[in-house]
Design a protein around this motif. Structure first.
Motif, PDB file in Angstrom:
ATOM      1  N   PRO A 190       0.052   1.998 -12.869  1.00  0.00           N
ATOM      2  CA  PRO A 190      -1.190   2.784 -12.810  1.00  0.00           C
ATOM      3  C   PRO A 190      -2.114   2.344 -11.689  1.00  0.00           C
ATOM      4  O   PRO A 190      -3.093   3.041 -11.394  1.00  0.00           O
ATOM      5  N   GLU A 191      -1.813   1.213 -11.055  1.00  0.00           N
ATOM      6  CA  GLU A 191      -2.605   0.788  -9.903  1.00  0.00           C
ATOM      7  C   GLU A 191      -2.571   1.824  -8.781  1.00  0.00           C
ATOM      8  O   GLU A 191      -3.458   1.847  -7.913  1.00  0.00           O
ATOM      9  N   LEU A 192      -1.550   2.681  -8.782  1.00  0.00           N
ATOM     10  CA  LEU A 192      -1.421   3.710  -7.755  1.00  0.00           C
ATOM     11  C   LEU A 192      -2.290   4.927  -8.025  1.00  0.00           C
ATOM     12  O   LEU A 192      -2.469   5.776  -7.146  1.00  0.00           O
ATOM     13  N   PHE A 193      -2.847   5.004  -9.239  1.00  0.00           N
ATOM     14  CA  PHE A 193      -3.564   6.225  -9.624  1.00  0.00           C
ATOM     15  C   PHE A 193      -4.906   6.390  -8.918  1.00  0.00           C
ATOM     16  O   PHE A 193      -5.370   7.514  -8.730  1.00  0.00           O
ATOM     17  N   GLU A 194      -5.565   5.282  -8.563  1.00  0.00           N
ATOM     18  CA  GLU A 194      -6.883   5.406  -7.935  1.00  0.00           C
ATOM     19  C   GLU A 194      -6.793   6.234  -6.655  1.00  0.00           C
ATOM     20  O   GLU A 194      -7.587   7.153  -6.431  1.00  0.00           O
ATOM     21  N   ALA A 195      -5.812   5.905  -5.825  1.00  0.00           N
ATOM     22  CA  ALA A 195      -5.631   6.680  -4.600  1.00  0.00           C
ATOM     23  C   ALA A 195      -5.234   8.109  -4.928  1.00  0.00           C
ATOM     24  O   ALA A 195      -5.663   9.062  -4.248  1.00  0.00           O
ATOM     25  N   GLY A 196      -4.425   8.299  -5.966  1.00  0.00           N
ATOM     26  CA  GLY A 196      -4.040   9.642  -6.367  1.00  0.00           C
ATOM     27  C   GLY A 196      -5.218  10.467  -6.835  1.00  0.00           C
ATOM     28  O   GLY A 196      -5.330  11.653  -6.495  1.00  0.00           O
ATOM     29  N   ASP A 217       0.849  -1.192   0.000  1.00  0.00           N
ATOM     30  CA  ASP A 217       0.000   0.000   0.000  1.00  0.00           C
ATOM     31  C   ASP A 217       0.882   1.237   0.000  1.00  0.00           C
ATOM     32  O   ASP A 217       0.955   1.965   0.988  1.00  0.00           O
ATOM     33  N   TYR A 218       1.548   1.485  -1.139  1.00  0.00           N
ATOM     34  CA  TYR A 218       2.422   2.645  -1.208  1.00  0.00           C
ATOM     35  C   TYR A 218       1.674   3.963  -1.042  1.00  0.00           C
ATOM     36  O   TYR A 218       2.182   4.883  -0.383  1.00  0.00           O
ATOM     37  N   PRO A 219       0.469   4.138  -1.600  1.00  0.00           N
ATOM     38  CA  PRO A 219      -0.220   5.418  -1.386  1.00  0.00           C
ATOM     39  C   PRO A 219      -0.426   5.760   0.087  1.00  0.00           C
ATOM     40  O   PRO A 219      -0.277   6.920   0.490  1.00  0.00           O
ATOM     41  N   THR A 220      -0.746   4.750   0.904  1.00  0.00           N
ATOM     42  CA  THR A 220      -0.906   5.022   2.334  1.00  0.00           C
ATOM     43  C   THR A 220       0.428   5.382   2.964  1.00  0.00           C
ATOM     44  O   THR A 220       0.513   6.311   3.788  1.00  0.00           O
ATOM     45  N   LEU A 221       1.487   4.673   2.590  1.00  0.00           N
ATOM     46  CA  LEU A 221       2.815   5.004   3.103  1.00  0.00           C
ATOM     47  C   LEU A 221       3.174   6.444   2.758  1.00  0.00           C
ATOM     48  O   LEU A 221       3.649   7.205   3.622  1.00  0.00           O
ATOM     49  N   ALA A 222       2.966   6.824   1.506  1.00  0.00           N
ATOM     50  CA  ALA A 222       3.296   8.185   1.094  1.00  0.00           C
ATOM     51  C   ALA A 222       2.497   9.200   1.887  1.00  0.00           C
ATOM     52  O   ALA A 222       3.025  10.227   2.333  1.00  0.00           O
ATOM     53  N   SER A 223       1.211   8.932   2.093  1.00  0.00           N
ATOM     54  CA  SER A 223       0.360   9.841   2.855  1.00  0.00           C
ATOM     55  C   SER A 223       0.754   9.893   4.326  1.00  0.00           C
ATOM     56  O   SER A 223       0.806  10.963   4.939  1.00  0.00           O
TER      57      SER A 223
END
Length: 284
Positions: A88-94, A32-38
């Motif tokens: 692109p799987e990361l784009f939804e959170a973005g 879950d990279y988007p959560t880590l980044a956030s």
């Protein structure tokens, strides 16, 4: 005597590159990279945008944008922004984060080493702990320069080899598969001399500064380790490789927890300081 490049060897190299990029895409889509980044480093994107000097009306490309922690602040400055990433799987959170922030931007699947954009397209090209993970550093640097307009700004923010994340990659290296021929370790993008060599005389106004970001989420080395085991694609991939060897799993568990303690996690609230290199330059 020189080697002859045959059509067959070219095709083999292209197939190997496609397989490598598919592996990278799957790695970043895991966890879950988007959560880590956030949770940990969202603020770094705005720092890079500030350093590059993004202005209203600029056309901006964020390379290896992830969930957009640099692309979204750039769009909020009034720039026209393309956020590109191999995964692109990361784009939804973005997209969710952009909507919540009131930012409008384009999301585009793209390989940092073969960007699908014309020469001299963007006023600013930037990457926040992103392009450093492209395996072939020179190819990625060439693309950053190629798509920037003459006089356009280029900015990268990368973990240093000596910092906590650079040391984490060094800790995981003995447990990981050997890197493919020609690939280079990500933290080299945190070495000023390396980045100077990559960009070469195609840029001027080169500036590099080391900074740290305070991380206060973890109190112990075990918390640090377990968070990365569940959230961070590169760490997840290493553990998957050694999953059938309990002794190696225990050894890596111990090594990562020890790294957290060495970096300052002692059960108190003092946290850690992760070092990064912020580079800005202008295309000649």
């Amino acid at each position: 005597m020189t080697d002859t490049i045959t059509p067959a060897s070219t095709a083999d190299a292209a197939e190997a590159d496609r397989a490598l990029k598919a592996k990278h895409r799957a790695m970043w889509a895991s966890g879950d990279y988007p959560t880590l980044a956030s949770d940990l480093i969202w603020e770094l994107g705005a720092q890079l945008v500030d350093a590059v000097g993004v202005r209203p009306g600029d056309r901006v490309l964020d390379v290896a944008a992830g969930s957009g922690n640099a692309a979204i602040p750039a769009a909020l400055r009034g720039a026209t922004v393309v956020a590109s990433d191999l995964a692109p799987e990361l784009f939804e959170a973005g997209r969710r984060a952009a909507t919540e922030a009131g930012a409008e931007l384009e999301w585009r699947e793209a390989d940092a080493e073969q960007l699908p954009f014309a020469d001299a397209t963007f006023d600013a090209v930037l990457s926040c702990v992103g392009v450093m993970f492209a395996p072939h550093h020179q190819a990625a640097a060439d693309e950053l320069v190629r798509v920037a307009k003459p006089g356009g700004r280029i900015g990268t923010l990368s973990w240093t080899p000596e910092g906590v994340i650079g040391r984490m990659f060094a800790t995981m290296k003995p447990f990981n598969a050997p890197p493919p021929p020609g690939s280079q370790p990500p933290p080299l993008w945190g070495d000023e001399l390396h980045v100077r060599e990559l960009l070469g005389d195609r840029v001027d106004e080169f500036n590099a500064v080391r900074r740290t970001v305070a991380i206060t989420r973890f109190r112990t080395g075990e918390e640090f380790r377990d968070y990365f085991k569940s959230h961070y694609g590169p760490t997840i991939a290493v553990y998957a490789r050694i999953a059938e060897d309990p002794e190696q799993v225990r050894a890596l568990d111990d090594a990562l927890a020890a790294l957290g303690r060495e970096a300052g996690l002692d059960g108190s609230d003092r946290g850690m300081a992760w070092e990064y290199l912020l580079v800005t330059a202008r295309r000649r």
